[in-house]
Scaffold this motif. Structure first.
Motif, PDB file in Angstrom:
ATOM      1  N   UNK A 147       0.832  -1.214   0.000  1.00 43.66           N
ATOM      2  CA  UNK A 147       0.000   0.000   0.000  1.00 43.66           C
ATOM      3  C   UNK A 147       0.863   1.258   0.000  1.00 43.66           C
ATOM      4  N   UNK A 148       2.048   1.185   0.600  1.00 42.33           N
ATOM      5  CA  UNK A 148       2.945   2.338   0.626  1.00 42.33           C
ATOM      6  C   UNK A 148       3.470   2.669  -0.774  1.00 42.33           C
ATOM      7  N   UNK A 149       3.491   1.687  -1.659  1.00 45.30           N
ATOM      8  CA  UNK A 149       4.032   1.886  -3.004  1.00 45.30           C
ATOM      9  C   UNK A 149       3.013   2.450  -3.989  1.00 45.30           C
ATOM     10  N   UNK A 150       1.739   2.452  -3.632  1.00 44.18           N
ATOM     11  CA  UNK A 150       0.691   2.842  -4.580  1.00 44.18           C
ATOM     12  C   UNK A 150       0.935   4.234  -5.158  1.00 44.18           C
ATOM     13  N   UNK A 151       1.344   5.188  -4.330  1.00 44.10           N
ATOM     14  CA  UNK A 151       1.568   6.566  -4.813  1.00 44.10           C
ATOM     15  C   UNK A 151       2.647   6.649  -5.884  1.00 44.10           C
ATOM     16  N   UNK A 152       3.582   5.702  -5.872  1.00 45.14           N
ATOM     17  CA  UNK A 152       4.688   5.750  -6.831  1.00 45.14           C
ATOM     18  C   UNK A 152       4.490   4.827  -8.036  1.00 45.14           C
ATOM     19  N   UNK A 170      -5.627  -0.051  -8.290  1.00 44.76           N
ATOM     20  CA  UNK A 170      -5.337  -0.698  -7.000  1.00 44.76           C
ATOM     21  C   UNK A 170      -6.444  -0.299  -6.032  1.00 44.76           C
ATOM     22  N   UNK A 171      -6.978  -1.265  -5.293  1.00 47.37           N
ATOM     23  CA  UNK A 171      -8.001  -0.947  -4.292  1.00 47.37           C
ATOM     24  C   UNK A 171      -7.494  -1.330  -2.909  1.00 47.37           C
ATOM     25  N   UNK A 172      -7.706  -0.425  -1.981  1.00 47.90           N
ATOM     26  CA  UNK A 172      -7.285  -0.663  -0.598  1.00 47.90           C
ATOM     27  C   UNK A 172      -8.488  -1.123   0.201  1.00 47.90           C
ATOM     28  N   UNK A 173      -8.370  -2.302   0.778  1.00 45.75           N
ATOM     29  CA  UNK A 173      -9.447  -2.852   1.603  1.00 45.75           C
ATOM     30  C   UNK A 173      -9.351  -2.292   3.022  1.00 45.75           C
ATOM     31  N   UNK A 174     -10.419  -2.425   3.783  1.00 46.88           N
ATOM     32  CA  UNK A 174     -10.429  -1.953   5.163  1.00 46.88           C
ATOM     33  C   UNK A 174      -9.389  -2.675   6.016  1.00 46.88           C
ATOM     34  N   UNK A 175      -8.988  -3.837   5.580  1.00 45.83           N
ATOM     35  CA  UNK A 175      -7.971  -4.611   6.308  1.00 45.83           C
ATOM     36  C   UNK A 175      -6.575  -4.022   6.128  1.00 45.83           C
ATOM     37  N   UNK A 176      -6.453  -3.024   5.232  1.00 44.87           N
ATOM     38  CA  UNK A 176      -5.149  -2.419   4.979  1.00 44.87           C
ATOM     39  C   UNK A 176      -4.360  -3.119   3.897  1.00 44.87           C
ATOM     40  N   UNK A 177      -4.981  -4.057   3.211  1.00 49.02           N
ATOM     41  CA  UNK A 177      -4.319  -4.775   2.122  1.00 49.02           C
ATOM     42  C   UNK A 177      -4.723  -4.132   0.798  1.00 49.02           C
TER      43      UNK A 177
END
Length: 193
Positions: A116-121, A142-149
């Motif tokens: 998830x940290x890489x999504x911006x780049x 990319x979709x971020x789930x509530x679980x943080x994945x």
């Protein structure tokens, strides 16, 4: 013609007014674009607020690139736009090229995840349709789930039926899309947030 990221919606509507049968469908609008949707539906001769049921359109010539490099369909391939599909779906090898480019890894359930940290780049996936580039940013694919994945919204066609690509809601949410079946054409313009 109503095509390209810079195409004004007014031109799309005008193109529809000239359509002999006025049988069209519209996708890719956002809630804030309801007035635009109503205007297009009225221009097409339909009752404002009636939701179009068109889902599939004729095959399009497609090339896919990331960071200026073609990652799928170097010689062009076929694609359809489908309002009934949530993801972007494609053949095994080209989808694996895309997933490798974003450092996706597979889960035990066969889904692909990224940091998830890489999504911006992460780079845009650029779908070049009939010679016009339509970028899709990582925030869409990319979709971020509530679980943080963070899961990939690009998936492999498990049917193995063909080399056809399906551009679903991941793509259609970004582009105001008019399906003009009478003239066998599609109009695309950026959706307004």
């Amino acid at each position: 013609m109503c095509q390209g990221p810079e195409a004004p919606r007014a031109q799309c509507i005008q193109d529809l007014r000239g359509s002999p049968s006025r049988k069209v469908g519209v996708a890719g609008y956002r809630e804030t674009g309801r007035q635009e949707l109503q205007a297009v539906l009225q221009a097409a001769g339909r009752a404002a607020g009636e939701r179009p049921r068109v889902t599939l359109v004729p095959a399009l010539s497609l090339s896919i690139s990331m960071n200026g490099t073609v990652v799928a369909c170097p010689g062009g391939c076929q694609a359809i736009m489908d309002t009934g599909t949530s993801l972007v779906i494609g053949p095994l090898s080209p989808v694996l090229n895309i997933l490798k480019s974003i450092n996706a890894r597979t889960t035990s359930t066969g889904e692909y995840i990224v940091s998830c940290e890489a999504v911006q780049s992460l780079p845009d996936i650029v779908f070049t349709i009939n010679g016009i580039a339509y970028p899709v940013p990582a925030s869409a694919y990319i979709r971020r789930e509530q679980t943080g994945i963070c899961f990939s919204n690009v998936d492999i066609d498990t049917s193995g039926s063909s080399s056809l690509w399906v551009l679903g809601d991941v793509f259609l949410r970004l582009y105001f899309t008019v399906f003009d079946r009478a003239n066998n054409r599609i109009g695309l313009a950026p959706a307004v947030a």
